[in-house]
Design a protein around this motif. Structure first.
Motif, PDB file in Angstrom:
ATOM      1  N   ARG A  73       0.841  -1.203   0.000  1.00 18.62           N
ATOM      2  CA  ARG A  73       0.000   0.000   0.000  1.00 18.62           C
ATOM      3  C   ARG A  73       0.867   1.241   0.000  1.00 18.62           C
ATOM      4  O   ARG A  73       1.904   1.286   0.664  1.00 18.62           O
ATOM      5  N   GLY A 107      -0.267   5.595  -0.676  1.00 12.08           N
ATOM      6  CA  GLY A 107      -1.135   6.616  -1.255  1.00 12.08           C
ATOM      7  C   GLY A 107      -2.433   6.048  -1.768  1.00 12.08           C
ATOM      8  O   GLY A 107      -3.153   5.337  -1.052  1.00 12.08           O
ATOM      9  N   ASN A 108      -2.748   6.323  -3.020  1.00  8.78           N
ATOM     10  CA  ASN A 108      -3.996   5.867  -3.625  1.00  8.78           C
ATOM     11  C   ASN A 108      -3.941   4.439  -4.151  1.00  8.78           C
ATOM     12  O   ASN A 108      -4.943   3.939  -4.666  1.00  8.78           O
ATOM     13  N   SER A 159      -2.965   0.216  -3.993  1.00 12.34           N
ATOM     14  CA  SER A 159      -2.718  -1.007  -3.233  1.00 12.34           C
ATOM     15  C   SER A 159      -2.547  -2.148  -4.230  1.00 12.34           C
ATOM     16  O   SER A 159      -3.097  -2.111  -5.339  1.00 12.34           O
ATOM     17  N   TYR A 205      -6.577   1.330  -7.650  1.00 16.54           N
ATOM     18  CA  TYR A 205      -6.294   2.761  -7.597  1.00 16.54           C
ATOM     19  C   TYR A 205      -7.558   3.456  -7.114  1.00 16.54           C
ATOM     20  O   TYR A 205      -8.623   3.323  -7.713  1.00 16.54           O
ATOM     21  N   ARG A 206      -7.433   4.165  -5.995  1.00 12.60           N
ATOM     22  CA  ARG A 206      -8.590   4.796  -5.339  1.00 12.60           C
ATOM     23  C   ARG A 206      -9.723   3.800  -5.110  1.00 12.60           C
ATOM     24  O   ARG A 206     -10.900   4.114  -5.262  1.00 12.60           O
ATOM     25  N   GLU A 242       3.681   6.669  -4.454  1.00  6.79           N
ATOM     26  CA  GLU A 242       2.643   7.677  -4.620  1.00  6.79           C
ATOM     27  C   GLU A 242       1.594   7.169  -5.606  1.00  6.79           C
ATOM     28  O   GLU A 242       0.848   6.259  -5.296  1.00  6.79           O
ATOM     29  N   ASP A 243       1.545   7.714  -6.830  1.00  5.90           N
ATOM     30  CA  ASP A 243       0.524   7.316  -7.793  1.00  5.90           C
ATOM     31  C   ASP A 243       1.104   6.476  -8.916  1.00  5.90           C
ATOM     32  O   ASP A 243       0.678   6.585 -10.081  1.00  5.90           O
ATOM     33  N   ASP A 293      -5.334  12.070 -12.608  1.00  8.20           N
ATOM     34  CA  ASP A 293      -6.727  12.441 -12.856  1.00  8.20           C
ATOM     35  C   ASP A 293      -7.001  12.473 -14.349  1.00  8.20           C
ATOM     36  O   ASP A 293      -6.129  12.786 -15.159  1.00  8.20           O
TER      37      ASP A 293
END
Length: 292
Positions: free
Chosen positions: A5, A7-8, A10, A26-27, A119-120, A283
């Protein structure tokens, strides 16, 4: 089963089954199409690492520098158990050690796969160390099975050619300019409607952009990854976009002197090579890795 895991993101990694990423969220949205039936039957599933022979191999073996070497489609390491050598909450490294007696890889070498969330983004690093006295031929690819659940956008890639295949779906050395194809991946095509089973090639570092419902994912690869397999059908719940260092049938092409079309990598004695692939998320309204 190893859970990562950061940030956004896992991820779930199964080290004892080839360092396969069987879940990537993601999210909270699952991007991997996990198929237990494919796993049970020995087929590729989720996001396997395909090494040392990512593509198809004619006759289940190939010749390299006077040696006959057994091989299998998509490589054999995707079913091997890696020994975990490093672990943090957001990363894991697994190792395979070869001592010259393995029928499928008769060399003395170390192969380490590292997977980390940053991070992402999720990063794969492939580290091959040749401890033998001879050259080692190989290729590396990821074979992700992406879920279509949240994939309502396009897939775009900066490819230059599509590789023509023979009746066995192996590259015959003919490169068809992408601009003349029905599916020119530079233009982008709807993931849910595209029907494709082919492999493309770039002359420059590869850029791939996948549009999901509320975010985008770009693939960023080292220069050696010049091949991209695309498999998609309206009949399936998944689609595949496979960054690879070599073509399908690459050993045949290499033996014919077609090194560019082959993509076969050769690691000299005593040398080490590290290659990487990153999936980066952002995004949907932000520009990432423009295709050019």
């Amino acid at each position: 089963m190893i859970i990562l895991r950061d940030g956004n993101l896992s991820a779930i990694v199964i080290a004892e089954d080839g360092m396969n990423v069987v879940s990537l969220r993601y999210r909270g949205e699952e991007l991997v199409d996990f198929d237990g039936g494919r796993r049970a039957s020995g087929q590729c599933y989720s996001i396997p690492v395909t090494f040392p022979t990512p593509g198809r191999i004619r006759g289940g073996e190939f010749e390299f520098e006077g040696r006959r070497i057994p091989a299998m489609m998509h490589g054999f390491v995707r079913t091997r158990s890696f020994r975990v050598i490093e672990r943090t909450p957001s990363s894991v490294k697994g190792r395979l050690s070869f001592h010259g007696g393995d029928e499928m890889f008769p060399f003395t070498a170390e192969f380490v796969v590292g997977i980390s969330l940053e991070e992402d983004s999720i990063l794969w690093q492939f580290d091959l160390w040749n401890r033998d006295e001879c050259n080692i031929p190989y290729g590396i690819a990821l074979h992700p099975f992406f879920s279509k659940t949240y994939a309502n956008g396009n897939i775009t890639a900066n490819v230059a050619y599509r590789l023509e295949w023979d009746e066995h779906k192996m590259a015959d050395g003919v490169l068809i300019p992408a601009s003349g194809l029905f599916y020119d991946m530079n233009k982008g095509y709807r993931i849910r409607s595209i029907a494709s089973d082919g492999q493309y090639m770039t002359d420059v570092p590869m850029k791939v952009l996948v549009e999901f419902d509320s975010f985008r994912m770009s693939m960023e690869c080292d220069d050696e990854f010049r091949f991209l397999g695309i498999y998609a059908s309206p009949d399936h719940t998944f689609f595949c976009a496979d960054p690879s260092t070599c073509s399908y049938g690459f050993t045949d092409l290499y033996s014919r002197g077609m090194k560019k079309e082959s993509g076969l990598l050769v690691l000299p004695p005593g040398k080490e090579k590290i290659l990487s692939v990153r999936f980066r998320f952002s995004d949907a309204d932000r520009i990432i890795a423009p295709i050019s």
